[in-house]
Design an enzyme around this catalytic site. Sequence first.
Site, PDB file in Angstrom:
ATOM      1  N   ASP A   1       0.987  -1.169  -0.049  1.00  0.00           N
ATOM      2  CA  ASP A   1      -0.010   0.148   0.112  1.00  0.00           C
ATOM      3  C   ASP A   1       1.025   1.262   0.076  1.00  0.00           C
ATOM      4  OD1 ASP A   1      -1.899  -2.007   0.448  1.00  0.00           O
ATOM      5  OD2 ASP A   1      -3.142  -0.970   1.718  1.00  0.00           O
TER       6      ASP A   1
ATOM      7  N   LYS B   1      -7.069   3.430  -3.377  1.00  0.00           N
ATOM      8  CA  LYS B   1      -7.408   3.252  -1.987  1.00  0.00           C
ATOM      9  C   LYS B   1      -7.640   5.030  -1.537  1.00  0.00           C
ATOM     10  CE  LYS B   1      -5.412   2.133   2.557  1.00  0.00           C
ATOM     11  NZ  LYS B   1      -4.368   1.394   3.242  1.00  0.00           N
TER      12      LYS B   1
ATOM     13  N   LYS C   1     -10.394   0.292  -2.453  1.00  0.00           N
ATOM     14  CA  LYS C   1     -10.441   0.099  -1.164  1.00  0.00           C
ATOM     15  C   LYS C   1     -10.644   1.515  -0.370  1.00  0.00           C
ATOM     16  CE  LYS C   1      -6.919  -1.276   2.466  1.00  0.00           C
ATOM     17  NZ  LYS C   1      -5.702  -1.802   2.690  1.00  0.00           N
TER      18      LYS C   1
END
Length: 302
Positions: free
Chosen positions: A139, A202, A238
């Site tokens: 991430d 995300k 996400k």
Amino acid sequence: KVYVNRPAVVRHAEHIKKWKTLRGNPQAAWLLKAVTCIDLTTLSGDDTPSNVQRLCFKAKHPIREDLLKALDMHDKGITVGAVCVYPARVTDAVNALKAAGCNIPVASVAAGFPSGQTPLETKLAEIKLAVEYGAREIDIVISRSLVLTGQWEGLYEEICQCRKACGEAHMKTILATGELGSLANVYKASMIAMMAGSDFIKTSTGKEVENATFPVGIVMMRAIKEYYWQTGNKVGFKPAGGIRTAKEAITWLMLVKEELGVEWLTPDLFRLGASSLLGDIEQQIFYHVTGSYALQHELAMA
């Protein structure tokens, strides 16, 4: 040339908040689906090998076995989508999951998380180390300054280099939408992140003042849909940060179904970034099965 109709997006987001709450078996089914999409996360300065091991055990056994048996779901292999930790704790998580005999991937935040205010060379080195330690998902976090100053090509190049550093690992690109200034910037950053090779986009690090909200979620999902129409490539979504209740989790799932379709409702294309959400979901499933809420000692800590 991107224009986002903010009042229309906000109206749609307010409409979403008024959706009816599910009850009974449909609610339980959606909650179990949500469990399989959770990136069970610990990103604290006091993380130790022992609490990471506990988190990994909870990742393999997210819902009590007797509750799953009551729902006839005990043999379906329900686990969370991934375990997310800092790079320094990746080895602990990999070893704990290996000892538990499960194949849940370990995700690691990297690239100067959460601020992104580190040199690119340092970001790339951190990504490579996390992959070397055994992380199968990375991430990364973008440099918000590149968005706020309109350096779109620079943002593209930075994400491309991060993608290369990830190697075979899946890359989720955190946009930190609460710090991008406008929904138009959220859309542009989403498109550039996907063009640069992101497997997921995300919303947030979870450390910003404003994290996952429905307006930014709508804009990001519209970008994903447009990118899919243009290229045929499916990119995951996400939301992360501030998602703490079972009701919120179901609402996000329903929004993904409405905006992107049922095919996005899998751990391969949808994740929920959360640390405390699983506890409320298990509490709601306990209530569905028994008709009463669990006492403090009746559910295992995550």
